[in-house]
Design a protein around this motif. Structure first.
Motif, PDB file in Angstrom:
ATOM      1  N   LEU A  50     -35.720 -20.205  -6.813  1.00  0.00           N
ATOM      2  CA  LEU A  50     -35.972 -18.937  -6.833  1.00  0.00           C
ATOM      3  C   LEU A  50     -35.344 -17.825  -6.577  1.00  0.00           C
TER       4      LEU A  50
ATOM      5  N   ARG B 203     -36.559 -23.222  -7.790  1.00  0.00           N
ATOM      6  CA  ARG B 203     -38.787 -23.640  -8.358  1.00  0.00           C
ATOM      7  C   ARG B 203     -39.221 -24.510  -8.248  1.00  0.00           C
TER       8      ARG B 203
ATOM      9  N   GLY C  19     -43.609 -17.318  -9.780  1.00  0.00           N
ATOM     10  CA  GLY C  19     -42.783 -18.118  -9.393  1.00  0.00           C
ATOM     11  C   GLY C  19     -41.927 -19.887  -9.255  1.00  0.00           C
TER      12      GLY C  19
ATOM     13  N   SER D  69     -42.111 -24.783  -2.409  1.00  0.00           N
ATOM     14  CA  SER D  69     -42.273 -23.232  -1.679  1.00  0.00           C
ATOM     15  C   SER D  69     -43.733 -23.035  -0.155  1.00  0.00           C
TER      16      SER D  69
END
Length: 257
Positions: free
Chosen positions: A149, A157, A188, A245
């Motif tokens: 990321l 990611r 992302g 994430s």
């Protein structure tokens, strides 16, 4: 020679339209049978492919057979549907081979389906090639870009597989899948479009491959029956939480299969 192709699969119609063959096209799930009259009258024979049982499409089958022209009736799944094939007026072996061309799909196979039926049923003598076989599953494109990321090197990611039907791939109808993968990239993640014939009996190598993703979004049925009412319902996509994430939560949406 002109062949009327009535199919509840829009990918059949897209592939036939992209071929060089002389087809008359209609989706019986969206067209009133009365509107078929001109199409059937102009054709030398008829191919009908239905996602459903003979009972569901009894009126349509009777209307087609009443033309007195050679008729091939097939099911809309990858596997042949014996009950529908028995509604054909051509020999069962010819109907079975016709199914192979449509099950593999794509413009080349629809071109050769026309040649096959013209040769074996209408006796045109044009000759034909066997169906082109496509892989059961594969990647539409390879993932690109950095794995980490931006500004957060300790977090990679999330890699998201976007599954869609192989029939869409061979018909060239992939813009919606690529748009979804692009949106994942922009958000992302790493969107990876992946086509497959089915998830209900997925091959082991596909299952092993999918284990390498953080989440899956699928427009492909993973379970359930194969006899939808007309018009065919859309199948739900599925997505899981993206563990790398924390700010991204699971969502669901609907997309056509």
């Amino acid at each position: 020679m002109r062949i009327a192709l009535l199919s509840t699969s829009d990918t059949d119609l897209l592939s036939a339209r992209a071929s060089a063959a002389d087809y008359g096209l209609a989706n019986p799930g969206r067209t009133d049978p009365v509107q078929w009259d001109d199409l059937l009258a102009s054709a030398d024979m008829v191919v009908a492919r239905f996602l459903g049982s003979p009972q569901v499409y009894r009126a349509e089958i009777e209307r087609i057979r009443a033309t007195g022209k050679p008729v091939v009736v097939l099911g809309g799944e990858q596997a042949p549907d014996a009950a529908l094939m028995e509604q054909s007026t051509v020999p069962i072996g010819i109907a079975g081979q016709a199914h192979s061309y449509l099950a593999e799909g794509g413009a080349t196979n629809l071109d050769q389906l026309h040649a096959f039926l013209s040769d074996t049923v209408l006796l045109s003598g044009v000759g034909f090639e066997p169906p082109v076989r496509h892989p059961a599953w594969g990647l539409l494109r390879q993932p690109t870009g950095e794995q980490d990321l931006p500004g957060r090197p300790d977090e990679r990611r999330p890699k998201i597989a976007v599954l869609f039907y192989r029939a869409q791939y061979v018909a060239g109808n992939t813009a919606y899948v690529e748009a979804l993968a692009d949106a994942i990239d922009a958000g992302g993640g790493i969107g990876v479009p992946l086509f497959t014939t089915t998830l209900r009996d997925a091959p082991d190598d596909l299952i092993d491959h999918l284990a390498g993703y953080d989440a899956l979004i699928t427009t492909v049925l993973a379970a359930g029956g194969n006899r939808p009412q007309r018009p065919p319902p859309v199948s739900p996509t599925k997505a899981g939480t993206w563990p790398h994430s924390p700010g991204w939560t699971s969502r669901s949406c609907r997309a056509s299969a």
